[in-house]
Motif scaffolding. Structure first.
Motif, mmCIF file in Angstrom:
data_model
loop_
_atom_site.group_PDB
_atom_site.id
_atom_site.type_symbol
_atom_site.label_atom_id
_atom_site.label_comp_id
_atom_site.label_asym_id
_atom_site.label_seq_id
_atom_site.Cartn_x
_atom_site.Cartn_y
_atom_site.Cartn_z
ATOM 1 N N ARG A 90 79.560 15.438 89.270
ATOM 2 C CA ARG A 90 78.623 14.993 88.240
ATOM 3 C C ARG A 90 77.607 16.089 87.950
ATOM 4 O O ARG A 90 76.801 16.424 88.807
ATOM 5 C CB ARG A 90 77.871 13.745 88.704
ATOM 6 C CG ARG A 90 78.756 12.603 89.092
ATOM 7 C CD ARG A 90 79.278 11.962 87.867
ATOM 8 N NE ARG A 90 80.124 10.848 88.237
ATOM 9 C CZ ARG A 90 80.958 10.293 87.407
ATOM 10 N NH1 ARG A 90 81.055 10.717 86.189
ATOM 11 N NH2 ARG A 90 81.707 9.299 87.783
ATOM 12 N N LEU A 111 80.448 2.730 96.850
ATOM 13 C CA LEU A 111 80.553 4.046 96.222
ATOM 14 C C LEU A 111 79.879 5.020 97.175
ATOM 15 O O LEU A 111 78.708 4.859 97.504
ATOM 16 C CB LEU A 111 79.832 4.053 94.868
ATOM 17 C CG LEU A 111 79.581 5.415 94.222
ATOM 18 C CD1 LEU A 111 80.892 6.105 93.866
ATOM 19 C CD2 LEU A 111 78.706 5.258 92.987
ATOM 20 N N THR A 112 80.624 6.015 97.655
ATOM 21 C CA THR A 112 80.008 7.019 98.522
ATOM 22 C C THR A 112 79.949 8.334 97.765
ATOM 23 O O THR A 112 80.868 8.683 97.023
ATOM 24 C CB THR A 112 80.772 7.215 99.847
ATOM 25 O OG1 THR A 112 82.077 7.700 99.581
ATOM 26 C CG2 THR A 112 80.850 5.920 100.626
ATOM 27 N N LYS A 113 78.841 9.043 97.968
ATOM 28 C CA LYS A 113 78.664 10.299 97.259
ATOM 29 C C LYS A 113 77.784 11.244 98.048
ATOM 30 O O LYS A 113 77.016 10.824 98.906
ATOM 31 C CB LYS A 113 78.075 10.062 95.877
ATOM 32 C CG LYS A 113 76.785 9.256 95.846
ATOM 33 C CD LYS A 113 76.315 9.089 94.415
ATOM 34 C CE LYS A 113 75.664 7.787 94.131
ATOM 35 N NZ LYS A 113 75.138 7.691 92.775
ATOM 36 N N ALA A 134 87.796 13.399 94.453
ATOM 37 C CA ALA A 134 86.360 13.252 94.199
ATOM 38 C C ALA A 134 86.060 13.771 92.801
ATOM 39 O O ALA A 134 86.735 14.674 92.305
ATOM 40 C CB ALA A 134 85.553 14.031 95.235
ATOM 41 N N SER A 154 85.279 6.242 95.192
ATOM 42 C CA SER A 154 84.805 5.556 93.993
ATOM 43 C C SER A 154 85.872 4.636 93.417
ATOM 44 O O SER A 154 87.034 5.020 93.274
ATOM 45 C CB SER A 154 84.411 6.582 92.924
ATOM 46 O OG SER A 154 84.102 5.930 91.707
ATOM 47 N N GLU A 173 76.005 15.544 92.010
ATOM 48 C CA GLU A 173 76.662 14.559 92.867
ATOM 49 C C GLU A 173 78.163 14.786 92.865
ATOM 50 O O GLU A 173 78.726 15.231 91.867
ATOM 51 C CB GLU A 173 76.441 13.129 92.341
ATOM 52 C CG GLU A 173 75.028 12.705 92.188
ATOM 53 C CD GLU A 173 74.894 11.293 91.612
ATOM 54 O OE1 GLU A 173 73.763 10.819 91.575
ATOM 55 O OE2 GLU A 173 75.907 10.671 91.204
ATOM 56 N N THR A 174 78.783 14.446 93.983
ATOM 57 C CA THR A 174 80.230 14.256 94.002
ATOM 58 C C THR A 174 80.464 12.832 94.472
ATOM 59 O O THR A 174 79.843 12.377 95.434
ATOM 60 C CB THR A 174 80.961 15.246 94.939
ATOM 61 O OG1 THR A 174 80.433 15.146 96.259
ATOM 62 C CG2 THR A 174 80.852 16.670 94.419
ATOM 63 N N TRP A 175 81.306 12.128 93.759
ATOM 64 C CA TRP A 175 81.661 10.766 94.137
ATOM 65 C C TRP A 175 82.902 10.860 95.011
ATOM 66 O O TRP A 175 84.000 11.128 94.541
ATOM 67 C CB TRP A 175 81.895 9.919 92.902
ATOM 68 C CG TRP A 175 80.634 9.622 92.139
ATOM 69 C CD1 TRP A 175 79.409 10.202 92.303
ATOM 70 C CD2 TRP A 175 80.478 8.673 91.096
ATOM 71 N NE1 TRP A 175 78.506 9.670 91.428
ATOM 72 C CE2 TRP A 175 79.136 8.722 90.666
ATOM 73 C CE3 TRP A 175 81.343 7.786 90.473
ATOM 74 C CZ2 TRP A 175 78.637 7.924 89.655
ATOM 75 C CZ3 TRP A 175 80.854 6.986 89.462
ATOM 76 C CH2 TRP A 175 79.511 7.045 89.065
ATOM 77 N N GLU A 176 82.725 10.648 96.302
ATOM 78 C CA GLU A 176 83.775 10.849 97.293
ATOM 79 C C GLU A 176 84.721 9.659 97.408
ATOM 80 O O GLU A 176 85.916 9.830 97.600
ATOM 81 C CB GLU A 176 83.146 11.152 98.654
ATOM 82 C CG GLU A 176 82.238 12.376 98.647
ATOM 83 C CD GLU A 176 83.001 13.660 98.400
ATOM 84 O OE1 GLU A 176 84.095 13.828 98.971
ATOM 85 O OE2 GLU A 176 82.502 14.504 97.639
ATOM 86 N N SER A 199 85.988 6.694 86.909
ATOM 87 C CA SER A 199 85.941 7.638 88.042
ATOM 88 C C SER A 199 86.592 7.034 89.283
ATOM 89 O O SER A 199 86.065 7.128 90.381
ATOM 90 C CB SER A 199 84.496 8.015 88.367
ATOM 91 O OG SER A 199 83.931 8.756 87.333
ATOM 92 N N GLU A 258 71.771 0.900 97.349
ATOM 93 C CA GLU A 258 72.009 2.238 97.876
ATOM 94 C C GLU A 258 71.584 2.322 99.331
ATOM 95 O O GLU A 258 70.573 1.751 99.717
ATOM 96 C CB GLU A 258 71.220 3.286 97.082
ATOM 97 C CG GLU A 258 71.732 3.498 95.699
ATOM 98 C CD GLU A 258 71.123 4.721 95.033
ATOM 99 O OE1 GLU A 258 70.212 5.356 95.606
ATOM 100 O OE2 GLU A 258 71.573 5.039 93.933
#
Length: 186
Positions: A16, A89-91, A13, A46, A41-44, A51, A122
Motif C-alpha cells: 500500500r 487482517l494482518t499487516k 501480500a 488479507s 503497509e503490506t497486507w500479509e 486484496s 486493531e
C-alpha cells in the motif's frame, strides 16, 4: 479442494503506497517483491475485497484465502467456527511520517455505510520505533465530544486523544469505532 489437508500456508501480500510510508518493510524485514516506492503497509494475511491473499506454496498454491475459508472453515479456524471471510487482517506498517486521524467503523456502521460485514478492531505489536514515538488511540477519558470535534470543524482536537507510547514489544488494541492517529514516525 477439501481433499487437501491444511499445512502452514504462505499467502501473497499486497503493498500500500500511502503518504506516511517509507522503505523499512523491505529493508528491515528483508521482504522481497516490494515495490521501490515508499510503502506504508503490506497486507500479509488479507480477505478484504480487492486484496484477497492467495496461497503461494504447496498443493493449494493459487487458491484464494476466501475459498479456503468457505470450503474448509473448521480446518482453518477450529471446530464450530463459521463465517464467509477470514476474520483477521494482518499487516506490517511503516509509519515513516505521521498518520492521519482516522476512524474504523464498528460492525453496525461498517454494514450500513460501507457495505462490509464487520467493523475493524486493531491490535498492534510494535517491532521498532524511534525514541519518543507515540500513537494516539481513542479519546482521552473525560474529554467532552463537542470540545474534541466541534461541529464547525471536521478535525478532532489532538488534546482529546489518548496517547500510547510506542517501543519495541509494546502492544495496543483499538476497538472498532475508535479514532486512531500516530503523531510521530516509526
Amino acid at each position: 479442494m477439501s481433499e487437501h489437508a491444511l499445512y502452514p500456508l504462505r499467502l501473497s501480500a499486497s503493498a500500500r503506497p500511502l503518504v506516511f510510508g517509507g522503505h523499512a518493510i523491505a529493508k528491515r524485514l528483508g521482504k522481497e517483491g516490494i515495490p521501490d516506492w515508499s510503502v506504508a503497509e503490506t497486507w500479509e494475511v488479507s480477505d478484504v475485497d480487492g486484496s484477497i491473499g492467495e496461497v503461494t506454496n504447496g498443493p493449494l498454491a493459487g487458491t484464494p484465502l476466501r475459498r479456503i475459508v468457505a470450503e474448509q472453515p473448521e480446518e482453518l479456524m477450529g471446530p464450530g467456527w463459521s463465517g464467509d471471510r477470514f476474520p483477521v487482517l494482518t499487516k506490517f506498517i511503516d509509519a515513516a511520517g505521521a498518520l492521519p486521524v482516522h476512524l474504523h467503523a464498528d460492525d453496525e456502521h461498517a454494514r450500513r455505510l460501507e457495505g462490509q460485514p464487520n467493523g475493524k478492531t486493531e491490535a498492534w505489536h510494535v517491532l521498532e520505533a524511534e525514541p519518543g514515538a507515540t500513537a494516539l488511540c481513542g479519546v482521552r477519558a473525560g474529554s467532552a465530544p463537542r470540545r474534541c470535534a466541534p461541529p464547525s470543524r471536521r478535525r478532532i482536537s489532538m488534546r482529546c486523544c489518548a496517547a500510547f507510547r510506542c517501543g519495541p514489544g509494546r502492544r495496543s488494541t483499538s476497538p472498532a469505532g475508535h479514532r486512531t492517529v500516530s503523531d510521530r514516525g516509526p
